[in-house]
Design a protein around this motif. Structure first.
Motif, PDB file in Angstrom:
ATOM      1  N   TYR A   4      41.021  39.696  37.890  1.00  0.00           N
ATOM      2  CA  TYR A   4      40.791  39.639  37.024  1.00  0.00           C
ATOM      3  C   TYR A   4      41.558  39.530  35.387  1.00  0.00           C
ATOM      4  O   TYR A   4      43.016  39.647  35.208  1.00  0.00           O
ATOM      5  CB  TYR A   4      40.404  40.864  36.784  1.00  0.00           C
ATOM      6  CG  TYR A   4      39.552  41.251  37.648  1.00  0.00           C
ATOM      7  CD1 TYR A   4      38.374  42.604  37.689  1.00  0.00           C
ATOM      8  CD2 TYR A   4      39.658  41.625  39.215  1.00  0.00           C
ATOM      9  CE1 TYR A   4      37.099  42.137  38.566  1.00  0.00           C
ATOM     10  CE2 TYR A   4      38.720  41.914  39.795  1.00  0.00           C
ATOM     11  CZ  TYR A   4      38.109  42.417  39.575  1.00  0.00           C
ATOM     12  OH  TYR A   4      36.929  42.539  39.879  1.00  0.00           O
ATOM     13  N   GLN A  44      38.544  27.419  31.964  1.00  0.00           N
ATOM     14  CA  GLN A  44      37.807  28.822  32.389  1.00  0.00           C
ATOM     15  C   GLN A  44      37.674  29.769  30.500  1.00  0.00           C
ATOM     16  O   GLN A  44      37.034  30.564  30.734  1.00  0.00           O
ATOM     17  CB  GLN A  44      38.101  29.936  33.237  1.00  0.00           C
ATOM     18  CG  GLN A  44      37.522  28.869  34.581  1.00  0.00           C
ATOM     19  CD  GLN A  44      37.161  30.295  35.882  1.00  0.00           C
ATOM     20  OE1 GLN A  44      38.178  31.274  35.311  1.00  0.00           O
ATOM     21  NE2 GLN A  44      37.926  29.997  37.187  1.00  0.00           N
ATOM     22  N   HIS A  46      40.321  30.391  29.106  1.00  0.00           N
ATOM     23  CA  HIS A  46      41.737  31.493  28.655  1.00  0.00           C
ATOM     24  C   HIS A  46      42.635  30.486  28.907  1.00  0.00           C
ATOM     25  O   HIS A  46      44.027  31.248  28.872  1.00  0.00           O
ATOM     26  CB  HIS A  46      41.557  32.447  30.183  1.00  0.00           C
ATOM     27  CG  HIS A  46      40.922  33.298  30.460  1.00  0.00           C
ATOM     28  ND1 HIS A  46      39.669  33.956  29.599  1.00  0.00           N
ATOM     29  CD2 HIS A  46      39.188  32.775  31.200  1.00  0.00           C
ATOM     30  CE1 HIS A  46      39.013  34.554  30.076  1.00  0.00           C
ATOM     31  NE2 HIS A  46      39.057  34.142  31.438  1.00  0.00           N
ATOM     32  N   LEU A 133      35.041  50.826  31.819  1.00  0.00           N
ATOM     33  CA  LEU A 133      35.387  48.928  32.524  1.00  0.00           C
ATOM     34  C   LEU A 133      36.558  49.449  31.526  1.00  0.00           C
ATOM     35  O   LEU A 133      37.393  47.674  31.029  1.00  0.00           O
ATOM     36  CB  LEU A 133      35.204  47.917  31.318  1.00  0.00           C
ATOM     37  CG  LEU A 133      33.549  47.655  31.899  1.00  0.00           C
ATOM     38  CD1 LEU A 133      32.996  46.891  31.187  1.00  0.00           C
ATOM     39  CD2 LEU A 133      34.247  46.948  33.704  1.00  0.00           C
ATOM     40  N   LEU A 323      39.281  45.448  31.238  1.00  0.00           N
ATOM     41  CA  LEU A 323      38.544  44.480  31.118  1.00  0.00           C
ATOM     42  C   LEU A 323      37.867  43.532  30.336  1.00  0.00           C
ATOM     43  O   LEU A 323      37.129  44.549  29.823  1.00  0.00           O
ATOM     44  CB  LEU A 323      37.959  44.711  32.133  1.00  0.00           C
ATOM     45  CG  LEU A 323      38.816  45.400  33.520  1.00  0.00           C
ATOM     46  CD1 LEU A 323      37.728  45.701  34.619  1.00  0.00           C
ATOM     47  CD2 LEU A 323      39.430  44.416  34.282  1.00  0.00           C
ATOM     48  N   LEU A 324      37.875  42.357  30.542  1.00  0.00           N
ATOM     49  CA  LEU A 324      37.982  41.572  29.765  1.00  0.00           C
ATOM     50  C   LEU A 324      36.776  40.598  30.519  1.00  0.00           C
ATOM     51  O   LEU A 324      36.099  39.952  30.025  1.00  0.00           O
ATOM     52  CB  LEU A 324      39.214  40.506  28.931  1.00  0.00           C
ATOM     53  CG  LEU A 324      39.690  40.978  27.745  1.00  0.00           C
ATOM     54  CD1 LEU A 324      40.393  40.378  27.198  1.00  0.00           C
ATOM     55  CD2 LEU A 324      38.387  41.843  27.012  1.00  0.00           C
ATOM     56  N   SER A 325      37.560  40.096  31.698  1.00  0.00           N
ATOM     57  CA  SER A 325      36.440  39.213  32.439  1.00  0.00           C
ATOM     58  C   SER A 325      36.806  39.334  34.053  1.00  0.00           C
ATOM     59  O   SER A 325      38.055  39.353  33.802  1.00  0.00           O
ATOM     60  CB  SER A 325      36.879  38.010  32.349  1.00  0.00           C
ATOM     61  OG  SER A 325      38.016  37.242  32.328  1.00  0.00           O
ATOM     62  N   GLY A 326      36.171  38.896  34.917  1.00  0.00           N
ATOM     63  CA  GLY A 326      36.381  38.747  36.438  1.00  0.00           C
ATOM     64  C   GLY A 326      35.383  39.851  37.616  1.00  0.00           C
ATOM     65  O   GLY A 326      34.530  40.424  36.742  1.00  0.00           O
ATOM     66  N   LEU A 328      37.341  36.609  38.905  1.00  0.00           N
ATOM     67  CA  LEU A 328      37.798  34.769  37.975  1.00  0.00           C
ATOM     68  C   LEU A 328      37.321  34.394  39.921  1.00  0.00           C
ATOM     69  O   LEU A 328      38.398  34.480  41.088  1.00  0.00           O
ATOM     70  CB  LEU A 328      38.219  34.140  37.193  1.00  0.00           C
ATOM     71  CG  LEU A 328      39.117  35.162  36.917  1.00  0.00           C
ATOM     72  CD1 LEU A 328      40.067  34.478  36.058  1.00  0.00           C
ATOM     73  CD2 LEU A 328      37.581  35.075  35.223  1.00  0.00           C
TER      74      LEU A 328
END
Length: 349
Positions: A4, A44, A46, A133, A323-326, A328
């Motif tokens: 993540y 992706q 990042h 989040l 959290l930003l993303s995940g 992954l």
């Protein structure tokens, strides 16, 4: 392998948190694996992630999580520094650990105990607020049975002299969380808070020279990101003003490890930091710190003794992570051919 991306307010960049079952110690094992992970990050979107946190359920009965920090270096996809730690990445790790089910879902009042494998630090992260989040945290750097303040000084001296082509400087070399070089901003020709927070490339380069000279004095690689460096002053009674360097530019605020290291150094008479503050009494003291990106404070608990003083803990509160993303897709990651001593691999997909 689950991952993540999370960020902490005031950090210079996001952190990739990776769940690793039994964290490997050897750099030659980690480097090719993390090189391929970083290539995947670039693909992706990042590429801005320059911090990686490796986490697993702790094998030690006194801790919840084992954590290892890796600093990505911007010059190449296989360039890493495995020394030191990162307080912002620790907070990102605690937030993600709830998503990974390594700890129960976070709730206010929870405390998560981390063992930092890079340097042996013991961290207690207290949850002040929890949302889907994001979360608010207080980070406690606990010193087992107390640590003598004099032992925080890497040479045993409150001030050391280092020389660079630009001049000679009295600096304090302290280590708590990470090793730091603290230099008096007045020695850099800075006379106001506006000048400190607005300093440009010339001061940046001068501070980097000081950092490299200190690294040489300490027997550390001059090309490492450690020790960190920060210029400090005081323009309001009882408050410290700080400007520090991160990777690869000015830090927007001050690293959490820098905050706790500075607070501890300010509690040791004779250091560059202590000269700006009144005498440090025993018990719990609040150290107020201003940066270009905002203000923070650290609580320092010191038990005074006739010959020295024992540092019990240092805490920093009101820190927010989100959290930003995940998760992954990293299950298919395979180590690349990167190896120590090889030519650096370019930062491309």
């Amino acid at each position: 392998m689950n991952g993540y991306v999370a960020e902490v307010a005031g950090a210079p960049c996001p952190t990739l948190v990776l769940e690793v079952d039994g964290i490997a110690d050897a750099e030659h094992v980690l480097r090719p694996l993390l090189t391929e992970v970083r290539r995947r990050l670039v693909r992706q979107g990042h590429a801005d992630v320059l911090k990686i946190a490796l986490v697993s359920a702790s094998r030690h009965p006194l801790f919840d999580l084992d954590y290892r920090f890796v600093q990505c270096l911007p010059q190449a996809v296989d360039a890493f520094d495995f020394r030191g730690s990162c307080g912002h990445s620790i907070l990102a790790t605690v937030l993600v650990a709830g998503e990974l089910r390594l700890v129960p879902r976070l709730a206010p009042g929870d405390r998560v105990r981390l063992r930092v494998l890079n340097n042996g630090d013991h961290i207690v992260c207290e949850v002040d607020g929890s949302r889907r989040l994001s979360g608010d945290f207080t980070l406690h750097f606990v010193q087992p049975q107390g640590t003598r303040l004099s032992r925080l000084l890497m040479t045993g001296r409150p001030v050391d002299v280092v020389s660079t082509p630009a001049g000679t400087y009295g600096v304090s070399l302290a280590s708590l969380g990470n090793p730091y070089v603290f230099v008096d901003a007045r020695d850099l020709g800075i006379g106001s808070q506006a000048e400190l927070f607005g300093a440009g490339a010339a001061v940046f380069d001068e501070m980097q020279q000081i950092r490299r000279a200190a690294a040489t004095l300490l027997g550390m690689p001059a090309d490492s990101v450690f020790p960190k460096v920060a210029a400090i002053a005081s323009y309001q009674s009882g408050r410290l003003a700080v400007r520090s360097i991160s990777v690869p530019t000015w830090h927007p605020t001050l690293a959490l490890t820098g905050t706790i290291c500075l607070a501890a150094a300010a509690s040791r008479p004779g250091t560059v930091a202590a000269r700006f503050l009144d005498g440090r009494p025993g018990g719990t003291t609040r150290v107020e710190i201003d940066t270009a990106g905002g203000s923070t404070a650290a609580l320092v608990d010191v038990e005074r003794e006739p010959a020295d003083a024992l540092l019990q803990w240092v805490s920093v509160s009101r820190k927010q992570a989100r959290l930003l993303s995940g998760p992954l897709d990293l299950d298919t990651v395979r180590p690349s051919a990167a190896r120590a001593g090889a030519e650096p691999l370019p930062l491309t997909a």
